[in-house]
Design an enzyme around this catalytic site. Structure first.
Site, PDB file in Angstrom:
ATOM      1  N   ARG A  11       7.153  -9.657   7.052  1.00 13.20           N
ATOM      2  CA  ARG A  11       6.317  -8.911   8.001  1.00 13.20           C
ATOM      3  C   ARG A  11       4.962  -8.565   7.383  1.00 13.20           C
ATOM      4  NH1 ARG A  11       3.369  -4.226   8.373  1.00 13.20           N
ATOM      5  NH2 ARG A  11       4.980  -3.160   7.160  1.00 13.20           N
ATOM      6  N   ASP A  12       4.957  -7.640   6.459  1.00 16.32           N
ATOM      7  CA  ASP A  12       3.700  -7.175   5.867  1.00 16.32           C
ATOM      8  C   ASP A  12       3.018  -8.288   5.083  1.00 16.32           C
ATOM      9  OD1 ASP A  12       1.660  -5.524   5.128  1.00 16.32           O
ATOM     10  OD2 ASP A  12       2.851  -4.150   3.933  1.00 16.32           O
ATOM     11  N   HIS A  58       5.087   2.522  -1.257  1.00 18.08           N
ATOM     12  CA  HIS A  58       4.614   1.220  -0.773  1.00 18.08           C
ATOM     13  C   HIS A  58       3.214   1.001  -1.348  1.00 18.08           C
ATOM     14  CE1 HIS A  58       4.431  -1.791   2.700  1.00 18.08           C
ATOM     15  NE2 HIS A  58       3.177  -1.744   2.306  1.00 18.08           N
ATOM     16  N   HIS A  97      -0.001  -1.278  -2.742  1.00 12.79           N
ATOM     17  CA  HIS A  97      -0.731  -2.545  -2.712  1.00 12.79           C
ATOM     18  C   HIS A  97      -1.444  -2.715  -4.049  1.00 12.79           C
ATOM     19  CE1 HIS A  97      -0.617  -3.885   1.649  1.00 12.79           C
ATOM     20  NE2 HIS A  97       0.145  -2.805   1.613  1.00 12.79           N
ATOM     21  N   CYS A 105      -3.744  -5.654   5.091  1.00 15.14           N
ATOM     22  CA  CYS A 105      -3.749  -4.965   6.379  1.00 15.14           C
ATOM     23  C   CYS A 105      -4.935  -5.432   7.204  1.00 15.14           C
ATOM     24  CB  CYS A 105      -3.813  -3.448   6.179  1.00 15.14           C
ATOM     25  SG  CYS A 105      -3.942  -2.513   7.724  1.00 15.14           S
ATOM     26  N   ASN A 132       0.697  -6.745  -1.299  1.00  9.00           N
ATOM     27  CA  ASN A 132       1.627  -5.742  -1.805  1.00  9.00           C
ATOM     28  C   ASN A 132       1.947  -6.019  -3.274  1.00  9.00           C
ATOM     29  OD1 ASN A 132       3.024  -4.333   0.844  1.00  9.00           O
ATOM     30  ND2 ASN A 132       2.372  -6.429   1.241  1.00  9.00           N
TER      31      ASN A 132
END
Length: 299
Positions: free
Chosen positions: A15-16, A207, A209, A240, A249
């Site tokens: 997803r990310d 989370h 990055h 993002c 990430n």
């Protein structure tokens, strides 16, 4: 100093990791990739996002992916959901966990969700209520905790206002995001010193990055506070669409390498991770940015 004996790594690559990639990965290849990830020892995979394809074209096949993956009963398969309509699709795909998201920054929230923070709360409350009534666990994401691309440093009371509300709505876990990768270990130290007094540390995940190469250092500082859950994306994929300059990430393969060498158990097979990263690297037709993949590609 006592670090956790084991750490849970939540793989957000499908997803990310993919949401910012311009090359559209065919649905069947995404399914094959998630099936490969399911054989690595991971216990959590964020498989997709049920947002409108206009906003994230890469994830327009969320329902097909959710229905097509081979479910490993030891793994939680999660999906990001923006509203009730997205939730209905996620339930139709029988996702195990529903993730809701918003920002601590008013400006980033407007650009990412097209709503004010106050207007976002009732939308997420409905999603959380219905998801829990449907027997699903719910995870909350708060973005820009350590800095916003539009507003700069965030006021901790504003961050806690958002976190408090999500916990009040009944989320099971909260993921705190360094969306643009500006955090330093000192900043993480100052924030977590207050956060673990306010919330149960077992309900928190971090989370990070790696925009400025600080993600692993920030993980290390988080371990000092007993945080034992981290989001990561295989190969260092990610970014993002609404945070200019944000890179990937923290890489799952780099994170597993560091933790394994610290004697902290992850339950993840490094060799299988690299094989899975190599597959996605071929799909994207470019080298993935993690250190472990740089070593692999040089061999």
């Amino acid at each position: 100093m006592k670090w956790p004996e084991s750490v849970t790594i939540k793989e957000v690559g499908p997803r990310d990791g993919l949401q910012n990639e311009k090359v559209i990965i065919p649905t069947q290849r995404k399914i094959e990739w998630i099936d490969q990830l399911s054989e690595t020892g991971l216990t959590y995979i964020e498989a997709t996002s049920f947002v409108h394809p206009k906003w994230i074209p890469q994830l327009g096949d969320a329902l097909e992916v959710g229905k097509g993956i081979k479910r490993n009963p030891t793994i939680t398969y999660a999906a990001l959901v923006p509203n009730r309509k997205g939730l209905e699709s996620a339930l139709a795909a029988n996702m195990d966990e529903i993730s809701v998201f918003m920002s601590a920054s008013e400006t980033h929230n407007l650009k990412n969700i097209n709503k004010t923070i106050s207007d976002t709360f009732p939308v997420l409350k409905e999603v959380i209520d219905v998801a829990k009534e449907s027997g699903k666990t719910v995870r909350g994401y708060v973005s820009t905790v350590f800095g916003c691309p539009y507003e700069g440093p965030m006021d901790i009371n504003q961050i806690f206002r958002v976190c408090d509300q999500l916990f009040e709505y009944g989320i099971n876990e909260l993921s705190l995001g360094d969306t643009i990768g500006v955090a330093s270990p000192r900043q993480v130290d100052v924030f977590l010193e207050q956060a673990v007094k306010r919330y149960d540390k077992d309900s928190l995940a971090l989370h990070f990055h790696d925009t400025r190469g600080m993600a692993l250092a920030n993980v290390l500082k988080s371990l000092d506070y007993g945080i034992d859950t981290f989001d990561s994306a295989l190969g260092g994929l990610g970014g993002c669409p609404y945070a200019p300059g944000a890179s990937g990430n923290v890489a799952t393969d780099d994170l597993v390498h560091m933790l394994n060498n610290m004697g902290i158990d992850t339950g993840i097979d490094s060799k299988k991770l690299i094989q899975s990263a190599s597959m996605m690297q071929s799909c994207l037709e470019k080298p993935l940015p993690s250190h472990q993949m740089a070593i692999y590609n040089a061999q």
